[in-house]
Enzyme design. Structure first.
Site, short mmCIF file in Angstrom:
data_model
loop_
_atom_site.label_atom_id
_atom_site.label_comp_id
_atom_site.label_asym_id
_atom_site.label_seq_id
_atom_site.Cartn_x
_atom_site.Cartn_y
_atom_site.Cartn_z
N GLU A 26 0.80 -1.15 0.19
CA GLU A 26 0.14 0.04 -0.06
C GLU A 26 1.05 1.26 0.15
OE1 GLU A 26 -3.07 -0.80 -1.11
OE2 GLU A 26 -3.35 -1.89 0.49
N HIS A 27 0.60 2.24 -1.01
CA HIS A 27 1.20 3.39 -1.09
C HIS A 27 2.76 3.26 -1.52
CE1 HIS A 27 -1.74 6.62 0.44
NE2 HIS A 27 -2.26 5.50 0.81
N THR A 28 3.04 2.26 -2.08
CA THR A 28 4.36 2.06 -2.79
C THR A 28 4.26 2.08 -4.00
OG1 THR A 28 3.33 -0.46 -2.84
CG2 THR A 28 4.73 0.02 -1.12
N GLY A 116 -12.08 1.91 -1.58
CA GLY A 116 -10.85 1.36 -1.42
C GLY A 116 -10.82 0.34 -2.55
N SER A 119 -13.20 2.20 -7.55
CA SER A 119 -14.38 2.34 -8.44
C SER A 119 -13.84 3.39 -9.52
CB SER A 119 -15.60 2.49 -7.90
OG SER A 119 -15.20 3.72 -6.99
N SER A 120 -13.13 4.29 -9.16
CA SER A 120 -12.82 5.36 -10.12
C SER A 120 -12.20 5.05 -11.35
CB SER A 120 -12.53 6.87 -9.54
OG SER A 120 -11.36 6.45 -8.97
N GLU A 152 -7.08 10.93 -13.68
CA GLU A 152 -7.04 11.21 -12.22
C GLU A 152 -5.98 12.21 -12.12
OE1 GLU A 152 -8.46 8.40 -9.63
OE2 GLU A 152 -8.76 6.90 -11.18
N ASP A 164 -3.93 1.06 -9.60
CA ASP A 164 -5.51 0.38 -9.95
C ASP A 164 -5.65 0.35 -11.65
OD1 ASP A 164 -5.31 0.97 -7.19
OD2 ASP A 164 -6.53 2.86 -7.38
C1 GLA Z 1 -5.33 4.43 -4.35
C2 GLA Z 1 -4.47 4.72 -5.30
C3 GLA Z 1 -3.42 3.95 -5.61
C4 GLA Z 1 -2.64 3.49 -4.56
C5 GLA Z 1 -3.54 3.07 -3.27
C6 GLA Z 1 -2.68 2.90 -2.12
O1 GLA Z 1 -6.29 3.38 -4.67
O2 GLA Z 1 -5.33 4.92 -6.56
O3 GLA Z 1 -2.49 4.46 -6.69
O4 GLA Z 1 -1.63 4.55 -3.98
O5 GLA Z 1 -4.39 3.94 -3.20
O6 GLA Z 1 -1.65 1.83 -2.23
#
Ligand code: GLA
Length: 355
Positions: A26-28, A116, A119-120, A152, A164
């Site tokens: 996550e957030h990597t 989370g 969807s977008s 985005e 995503d």
């Molecule tokens: C959202 C962002 C992704 C990612 C995650 C966290 O889904 O769209 O790019 O950064 O948060 O892992």
């Protein structure tokens, strides 16, 4: 309602894109690291046809609302229609030779929004895939993901990564999608048959999430400056501990990302070895790091995680951008019935989804 009900004709092109669950990492992504998501069955479907009314007409089944426009100017308060405008804007900008073509667009979706599970991004990927087919542009799936990210970042204004869009465009259900976010090289790996991944929903406040996401993004960019590296993803845990960041908060945020990247690599190996215990342990460590160092969890989420583990899950964690939304648990198929019975003491079946 169907396309035909709204626009009194048949659509000429249909395409869809799925939501994802991030298993770990996550957030990597926007720090040039690794992620390990998988596609869900939830999806968004787009149908389009050309019209001769000199206006874009868009109907959203979920919002039960039609919006029309003639230019691609963004609304003051971002609305669902802005994702459609953003996709058209980016697509035409990329394809300067295509004449502006007025369209009827019908959107339907089974993806729960703001939880989370992207969807977008699924909406943008589905629209861009449909435009790609309609205008015969022959863009690769990877290129579609890159365009969806542009929507985005450059149009909507959210500092998201590429995870995503890549998994929504390229991924396959029941396969884990290992992605190196710097090179965009990926592997599709079968999920072992007796591993069950399950989502449990928690409440979420969307507005809070967007601002907190951008704040974390900026903190990690600061950490890169402190360490003098272009991407935190290039820093290994042993190198990190030798360096000093004299800001406790930034240090914690960076430690989450650096240890998380290491966990993703181990998680990939543990799927290949079908080592469910190790994968579960890595998920638990990931959640702890996300909650304590990254401070992206909530009390409700932590409680779901605790209950899921004591109900028999091998591991559980918050998935996605953070601050609420879905949790993901890994359960061995032999324990699945028991896990469900135990969880049903606390949660309604309606908020539990098998991946
Ligand atoms: C959202 C962002 C992704 C990612 C995650 C966290 O889904 O769209 O790019 O950064 O948060 O892992």
């Amino acid at each position: 309602m169907s396309f035909e009900d709204i626009f009194q004709e048949d659509s000429s092109v249909v395409n869809s894109a799925h939501a994802r669950v991030n298993l770990i990492g996550e957030h990597t992504d926007y720090t040039g690291g690794y992620v390990f998501p998988s596609l869900l069955n939830f999806k968004t479907t787009i149908q389009i046809s050309q019209n001769n009314k000199k206006i874009y007409q868009v109907y959203s089944e979920n919002f039960n609302e039609q919006k029309n426009f003639t230019d691609f100017i963004k609304s003051k308060n971002i609305d669902w229609i802005d994702y459609v405008k953003g996709c058209l804007f980016v697509f035409y900008d990329e394809n300067k030779y295509i004449p502006n073509t007025y369209l009827n667009i019908f959107i339907s979706s089974t993806i729960p929004m703001g939880r989370g599970i992207s969807s977008s991004s699924a909406l943008c990927v589905a629209i861009l895939k449909t435009l790609n087919n309609f205008f015969k542009s022959q863009y690769s799936k990877k290129h579609i993901a890159i365009l969806a990210q542009k929507v985005e970042r450059n149009y909507i204004g959210v500092s998201g990564g590429i995870m995503d869009q890549m998994v929504s465009s390229i991924g396959i259900t029941r396969k884990a999608f290992f992605l190196d976010c710097l090179t965009l090289k990926y592997d599709l790996i079968d999920l072992p048959r007796n591993w069950v991944f399950c989502l449990v929903d928690s409440a979420v406040q969307r507005n809070l999430r967007d601002s907190a996401y951008n704040e974390r993004y900026n903190q990690l960019k600061k950490a890169e400056q402190y360490l003098g590296v272009e991407y935190l993803g290039s820093v290994k845990p042993n190198q990190f501990y030798k360096n000093k960041i004299n800001d406790e908060l930034i240090l914690k945020r960076a430690r989450h990302v650096i240890t998380e990247n290491d966990r993703v690599l181990k998680a990939k190996q543990s799927i290949l070895n079908t080592d469910i215990k190790l994968f579960g342990k890595l998920m638990n460590e990931s959640h702890l790091s996300y909650a304590e160092d990254f401070e992206a969890s909530t009390k409700d989420v932590d409680l779901i995680i605790e209950r899921s583990i004591s109900s028999g899950a091998e591991g559980a964690r918050l998935t996605g951008g953070g601050f609420g939304g879905f949790t993901v648990s890994l359960i061995h198929s032999n324990n699945y019935q028991n896990w469900k019975i135990n969880m049903s003491k606390f949660y309604d079946d309606k908020i539990i989804f098998e991946v």
